[in-house]
Design a protein around this motif. Structure first.
Motif, PDB file in Angstrom:
ATOM      1  N   LYS A 173       0.835  -1.196   0.000  1.00 56.73           N
ATOM      2  CA  LYS A 173       0.000   0.000   0.000  1.00 56.73           C
ATOM      3  C   LYS A 173       0.874   1.252   0.000  1.00 56.73           C
ATOM      4  O   LYS A 173       2.040   1.211   0.378  1.00 56.73           O
ATOM      5  N   SER A 174       0.285   2.349  -0.398  1.00 53.87           N
ATOM      6  CA  SER A 174       1.015   3.617  -0.378  1.00 53.87           C
ATOM      7  C   SER A 174       1.239   4.051   1.069  1.00 53.87           C
ATOM      8  O   SER A 174       0.578   3.575   2.000  1.00 53.87           O
ATOM      9  N   ALA A 175       2.160   4.993   1.259  1.00 56.45           N
ATOM     10  CA  ALA A 175       2.430   5.513   2.594  1.00 56.45           C
ATOM     11  C   ALA A 175       1.174   6.160   3.191  1.00 56.45           C
ATOM     12  O   ALA A 175       0.927   6.045   4.390  1.00 56.45           O
ATOM     13  N   ALA A 176       0.390   6.803   2.366  1.00 51.27           N
ATOM     14  CA  ALA A 176      -0.850   7.412   2.850  1.00 51.27           C
ATOM     15  C   ALA A 176      -1.826   6.341   3.342  1.00 51.27           C
ATOM     16  O   ALA A 176      -2.469   6.507   4.377  1.00 51.27           O
ATOM     17  N   GLU A 177      -1.912   5.226   2.613  1.00 50.78           N
ATOM     18  CA  GLU A 177      -2.826   4.154   2.999  1.00 50.78           C
ATOM     19  C   GLU A 177      -2.419   3.467   4.302  1.00 50.78           C
ATOM     20  O   GLU A 177      -3.271   2.966   5.030  1.00 50.78           O
ATOM     21  N   THR A 178      -1.119   3.427   4.594  1.00 58.29           N
ATOM     22  CA  THR A 178      -0.654   2.784   5.825  1.00 58.29           C
ATOM     23  C   THR A 178      -0.503   3.780   6.971  1.00 58.29           C
ATOM     24  O   THR A 178      -0.097   3.404   8.070  1.00 58.29           O
ATOM     25  N   GLY A 179      -0.807   5.056   6.726  1.00 61.28           N
ATOM     26  CA  GLY A 179      -0.704   6.067   7.766  1.00 61.28           C
ATOM     27  C   GLY A 179       0.720   6.528   8.031  1.00 61.28           C
ATOM     28  O   GLY A 179       1.011   7.095   9.076  1.00 61.28           O
ATOM     29  N   ASN A 180       1.625   6.287   7.072  1.00 63.17           N
ATOM     30  CA  ASN A 180       3.024   6.651   7.245  1.00 63.17           C
ATOM     31  C   ASN A 180       3.428   7.885   6.448  1.00 63.17           C
ATOM     32  O   ASN A 180       4.602   8.067   6.162  1.00 63.17           O
ATOM     33  N   SER A 181       2.474   8.717   6.092  1.00 62.59           N
ATOM     34  CA  SER A 181       2.781   9.938   5.352  1.00 62.59           C
ATOM     35  C   SER A 181       1.749  10.994   5.685  1.00 62.59           C
ATOM     36  O   SER A 181       0.572  10.709   5.828  1.00 62.59           O
ATOM     37  N   LYS A 182       2.238  12.212   5.785  1.00 65.15           N
ATOM     38  CA  LYS A 182       1.334  13.341   6.012  1.00 65.15           C
ATOM     39  C   LYS A 182       1.356  14.300   4.836  1.00 65.15           C
ATOM     40  O   LYS A 182       0.816  15.375   4.899  1.00 65.15           O
ATOM     41  N   GLY A 183       2.028  13.913   3.762  1.00 67.37           N
ATOM     42  CA  GLY A 183       2.112  14.801   2.610  1.00 67.37           C
ATOM     43  C   GLY A 183       3.071  14.261   1.583  1.00 67.37           C
ATOM     44  O   GLY A 183       3.464  13.100   1.607  1.00 67.37           O
ATOM     45  N   LYS A 184       3.475  15.106   0.666  1.00 66.17           N
ATOM     46  CA  LYS A 184       4.330  14.694  -0.440  1.00 66.17           C
ATOM     47  C   LYS A 184       5.784  14.511  -0.052  1.00 66.17           C
ATOM     48  O   LYS A 184       6.545  13.890  -0.770  1.00 66.17           O
ATOM     49  N   ASP A 185       6.219  15.081   1.069  1.00 65.47           N
ATOM     50  CA  ASP A 185       7.638  15.081   1.398  1.00 65.47           C
ATOM     51  C   ASP A 185       8.098  13.910   2.253  1.00 65.47           C
ATOM     52  O   ASP A 185       9.271  13.820   2.584  1.00 65.47           O
ATOM     53  N   ASP A 186       7.215  13.040   2.653  1.00 62.79           N
ATOM     54  CA  ASP A 186       7.617  11.902   3.483  1.00 62.79           C
ATOM     55  C   ASP A 186       6.832  10.657   3.068  1.00 62.79           C
ATOM     56  O   ASP A 186       5.896  10.260   3.714  1.00 62.79           O
ATOM     57  N   CYS A 187       7.252  10.065   1.975  1.00 57.75           N
ATOM     58  CA  CYS A 187       6.502   8.953   1.414  1.00 57.75           C
ATOM     59  C   CYS A 187       7.369   7.713   1.223  1.00 57.75           C
ATOM     60  O   CYS A 187       7.835   7.433   0.112  1.00 57.75           O
TER      61      CYS A 187
END
Length: 89
Positions: A19-33
């Motif tokens: 899953k994407s970082a957003a889907e796993t809750g490991n990203s808050k935006g474009k700079d930490d993915c």
């Protein structure tokens, strides 16, 4: 002397593993993915935090880093989410 394996910078990104970082809750935006991708030649690309200098002096026996290699860390949830996409050996 030729290496047993060499990364191919011409290989293309084919599919995300897991899953994407957003889907796993490991990203808050474009700079930490953090991410894991299969490349067109079958190799795997891992996007994570470069902690080479933090681990360089305390690697386990038998583990080395070449001058052109980096140790990257990704959240465990990212690899767990990719498990279903990674074939057995």
């Amino acid at each position: 002397m030729a290496r047993a394996w060499e990364a191919d910078p011409a290989a293309l990104f084919v599919r995300r593993l897991g899953k994407s970082a957003a889907e796993t809750g490991n990203s808050k935006g474009k700079d930490d993915c953090p991410d894991i991708w299969q490349l067109s030649n079958g190799d795997i690309a891992v996007i994570g935090r470069d902690l080479t200098s933090g681990y360089a002096g305390r690697l386990p026996d038998g583990v080395t880093l070449g001058a052109d290699e980096r140790l990257v860390v990704i959240p465990g949830a990212m690899l767990s989410a990719a498990k279903a996409d990674i074939p057995d050996a």
